[in-house]
Design a protein around this motif. Structure first.
Motif, PDB file in Angstrom:
ATOM      1  N   LYS A 152      13.324  50.803   5.937  1.00 47.47           N
ATOM      2  CA  LYS A 152      13.363  51.126   4.554  1.00 47.47           C
ATOM      3  C   LYS A 152      13.466  52.599   4.548  1.00 47.47           C
ATOM      4  CE  LYS A 152      10.951  46.978   2.731  1.00 47.47           C
ATOM      5  NZ  LYS A 152       9.661  46.793   2.119  1.00 47.47           N
ATOM      6  N   LYS A 153      12.811  53.381   5.436  1.00 43.74           N
ATOM      7  CA  LYS A 153      12.898  54.596   5.513  1.00 43.74           C
ATOM      8  C   LYS A 153      14.386  55.392   5.619  1.00 43.74           C
ATOM      9  CE  LYS A 153      10.905  58.631   7.997  1.00 43.74           C
ATOM     10  NZ  LYS A 153       9.979  59.103   9.346  1.00 43.74           N
ATOM     11  N   GLN A 154      14.814  54.738   6.603  1.00 44.71           N
ATOM     12  CA  GLN A 154      16.379  55.036   6.922  1.00 44.71           C
ATOM     13  C   GLN A 154      17.040  54.853   5.687  1.00 44.71           C
ATOM     14  OE1 GLN A 154      17.470  52.603  10.423  1.00 44.71           O
ATOM     15  NE2 GLN A 154      16.195  53.940  11.636  1.00 44.71           N
ATOM     16  N   GLN A 155      17.195  53.849   4.927  1.00 46.40           N
ATOM     17  CA  GLN A 155      17.818  53.492   3.712  1.00 46.40           C
ATOM     18  C   GLN A 155      17.548  54.560   2.578  1.00 46.40           C
ATOM     19  OE1 GLN A 155      16.939  49.706   2.416  1.00 46.40           O
ATOM     20  NE2 GLN A 155      19.003  49.215   2.676  1.00 46.40           N
ATOM     21  N   ASP A 156      16.274  55.078   2.675  1.00 44.52           N
ATOM     22  CA  ASP A 156      15.850  56.236   1.562  1.00 44.52           C
ATOM     23  C   ASP A 156      16.688  57.453   2.098  1.00 44.52           C
ATOM     24  OD1 ASP A 156      14.467  54.649   0.118  1.00 44.52           O
ATOM     25  OD2 ASP A 156      12.531  54.957   0.881  1.00 44.52           O
ATOM     26  N   GLU A 157      16.534  57.718   3.153  1.00 47.39           N
ATOM     27  CA  GLU A 157      17.342  59.001   3.789  1.00 47.39           C
ATOM     28  C   GLU A 157      18.677  58.963   3.503  1.00 47.39           C
ATOM     29  OE1 GLU A 157      16.297  59.130   7.864  1.00 47.39           O
ATOM     30  OE2 GLU A 157      14.125  59.746   7.522  1.00 47.39           O
ATOM     31  N   MET A 158      19.526  57.971   3.892  1.00 46.25           N
ATOM     32  CA  MET A 158      20.838  57.640   3.516  1.00 46.25           C
ATOM     33  C   MET A 158      21.087  57.922   2.061  1.00 46.25           C
ATOM     34  SD  MET A 158      22.512  54.702   5.995  1.00 46.25           S
ATOM     35  CE  MET A 158      21.248  53.352   5.620  1.00 46.25           C
ATOM     36  N   LYS A 159      20.395  57.373   1.403  1.00 50.24           N
ATOM     37  CA  LYS A 159      20.606  57.598  -0.250  1.00 50.24           C
ATOM     38  C   LYS A 159      20.477  59.072  -0.523  1.00 50.24           C
ATOM     39  CE  LYS A 159      18.663  53.096  -1.890  1.00 50.24           C
ATOM     40  NZ  LYS A 159      17.652  52.550  -2.605  1.00 50.24           N
ATOM     41  N   GLU A 160      19.488  59.594  -0.051  1.00 51.28           N
ATOM     42  CA  GLU A 160      19.581  61.182  -0.257  1.00 51.28           C
ATOM     43  C   GLU A 160      20.648  62.015   0.275  1.00 51.28           C
ATOM     44  OE1 GLU A 160      15.862  62.544   1.353  1.00 51.28           O
ATOM     45  OE2 GLU A 160      14.648  61.507   0.131  1.00 51.28           O
ATOM     46  N   GLN A 161      21.290  61.446   1.421  1.00 51.79           N
ATOM     47  CA  GLN A 161      22.488  62.150   2.101  1.00 51.79           C
ATOM     48  C   GLN A 161      23.605  61.569   1.155  1.00 51.79           C
ATOM     49  OE1 GLN A 161      22.070  61.373   6.162  1.00 51.79           O
ATOM     50  NE2 GLN A 161      19.994  62.561   6.294  1.00 51.79           N
ATOM     51  N   LYS A 162      23.746  60.593   0.347  1.00 55.48           N
ATOM     52  CA  LYS A 162      24.829  60.017  -0.550  1.00 55.48           C
ATOM     53  C   LYS A 162      25.664  59.509   0.597  1.00 55.48           C
ATOM     54  CE  LYS A 162      23.398  62.073  -4.029  1.00 55.48           C
ATOM     55  NZ  LYS A 162      22.128  62.460  -3.794  1.00 55.48           N
ATOM     56  N   ILE A 163      25.148  58.542   1.400  1.00 50.85           N
ATOM     57  CA  ILE A 163      25.558  57.437   2.151  1.00 50.85           C
ATOM     58  C   ILE A 163      25.077  55.941   1.827  1.00 50.85           C
ATOM     59  CG2 ILE A 163      25.756  56.575   4.635  1.00 50.85           C
ATOM     60  CD1 ILE A 163      25.125  59.528   5.464  1.00 50.85           C
ATOM     61  N   CYS A 164      25.940  55.266   1.877  1.00 47.86           N
ATOM     62  CA  CYS A 164      25.742  53.591   1.310  1.00 47.86           C
ATOM     63  C   CYS A 164      24.778  53.030   2.363  1.00 47.86           C
ATOM     64  CB  CYS A 164      27.101  53.014   0.973  1.00 47.86           C
ATOM     65  SG  CYS A 164      26.692  51.359   0.499  1.00 47.86           S
ATOM     66  N   PRO A 165      23.629  52.793   1.481  1.00 47.26           N
ATOM     67  CA  PRO A 165      22.659  51.996   2.672  1.00 47.26           C
ATOM     68  C   PRO A 165      23.053  50.840   3.095  1.00 47.26           C
ATOM     69  CG  PRO A 165      21.814  51.791   0.415  1.00 47.26           C
ATOM     70  CD  PRO A 165      23.106  52.975   0.507  1.00 47.26           C
ATOM     71  N   TYR A 166      24.141  50.150   2.429  1.00 47.99           N
ATOM     72  CA  TYR A 166      24.497  48.669   2.810  1.00 47.99           C
ATOM     73  C   TYR A 166      25.652  48.544   3.887  1.00 47.99           C
ATOM     74  CZ  TYR A 166      21.803  47.254  -1.418  1.00 47.99           C
ATOM     75  OH  TYR A 166      20.925  47.357  -2.230  1.00 47.99           O
ATOM     76  N   CYS A 167      26.640  49.669   3.712  1.00 45.84           N
ATOM     77  CA  CYS A 167      27.765  49.678   4.541  1.00 45.84           C
ATOM     78  C   CYS A 167      27.680  51.011   5.280  1.00 45.84           C
ATOM     79  CB  CYS A 167      29.048  49.099   3.809  1.00 45.84           C
ATOM     80  SG  CYS A 167      29.731  50.403   2.727  1.00 45.84           S
ATOM     81  N   LYS A 168      27.220  52.215   4.835  1.00 40.96           N
ATOM     82  CA  LYS A 168      27.118  53.266   5.750  1.00 40.96           C
ATOM     83  C   LYS A 168      28.351  54.116   5.222  1.00 40.96           C
ATOM     84  CE  LYS A 168      24.118  51.618   9.231  1.00 40.96           C
ATOM     85  NZ  LYS A 168      23.834  51.659  10.814  1.00 40.96           N
ATOM     86  N   ALA A 169      29.233  53.578   4.429  1.00 43.24           N
ATOM     87  CA  ALA A 169      30.084  54.720   3.819  1.00 43.24           C
ATOM     88  C   ALA A 169      29.847  55.861   2.947  1.00 43.24           C
ATOM     89  CB  ALA A 169      31.309  53.508   3.090  1.00 43.24           C
TER      90      ALA A 169
END
Length: 248
Positions: free
Chosen positions: A204-221
């Protein structure tokens, strides 16, 4: 509350004595006597992680994989084809990952776990404890393999509907063999449970970080800024394969 009222919906944890999973296991072991039931199963997942399955019912027509979600006093809205669902509670809106897609991942891991038994048919049962819900596009074809339920009678009917017209694929010996294999080869012990919880927290922490970096948390695009009917938003660059969106 009468006994019938208790049965006509999924009771809350406070209304149950002991583990909710154990209670469900006992109930379905009695109601569906032709199935063998396991609850709180922890198996190997993807990328070194584990997958926790709330309940598995082993029958002669396949495995019924049950995911239980608890959102007391909340209203759930979702689309079976989308990864993002929402629930409303006390006037606030929250985002959740689709329980249908979550259970699909559980089933993928379970099939790999049982690869020595061939292509084991698995059916998905989502049981949501909430005030109300509205979910569309649950089954994308005429083949029914997924159900979303809010009461024990609804879950009973769903199991019967899914089993209807499905072929028998296991005899009693094979059914017992699969049951014993899951029981004996799952991860057990407090250390395994603790590590699984830590993995979930880290995920969950990694997902939040990806959102902040504007990376899709589902497919990482990468997420790209788009304009829609209600203003600007970030959408997955993998669209339409991935339909994840994030508010601007």
């Amino acid at each position: 509350m009468t006994l019938q009222d208790f049965f006509n919906r999924i009771p809350t944890q406070n209304e149950l004595k002991g583990s909710f999973g154990e209670w469900l296991t006992k109930h379905y072991s009695k109601v569906f006597t032709d199935t063998l039931v396991l609850h709180d199963v922890l198996i190997d997942g993807a990328e070194g992680h584990t997958s926790q399955i709330d309940m598995i019912m082993v029958g002669v027509k396949g495995l019924y994989v049950v995911e239980v979600k608890m959102y007391n006093e909340a209203k759930i809205y979702g689309d079976g084809a989308k990864s993002k669902w929402y629930y409303y509670k006390y006037g606030k809106k929250y985002e959740i990952y689709s329980p249908i897609k979550q259970n699909k991942k559980h089933i993928e891991n379970l099939k790999k776990f049982l690869k020595d038994f061939g292509d084991v048919p698995c059916f998905s049962i989502i049981t949501i404890i909430c005030e109300d819900f509205k979910v569309s596009n649950i089954n994308q074809t005429d083949y029914i393999d997924t159900a979303v339920c809010s009461s024990l009678p609804a879950m009973d009917r769903a199991l019967q509907l899914i089993a209807k017209d499905k072929p028998i694929v296991f005899d009693e010996n094979k059914k017992l063999e699969i049951f014993e294999y899951i029981k004996e080869n799952q991860h057990i012990g407090r250390d395994s449970r603790y590590q699984h919880k830590q993995d979930v927290i880290e995920y969950k922490k990694q997902q939040d970080e990806m959102k902040e970096q504007k990376i899709c948390p589902y497919c990482k695009a990468p997420l790209v800024l788009r304009k829609g009917k209600y203003g600007e938003f970030y959408g997955c660059s993998n669209y339409p394969k991935c339909k994840y969106t994030l508010k601007h």
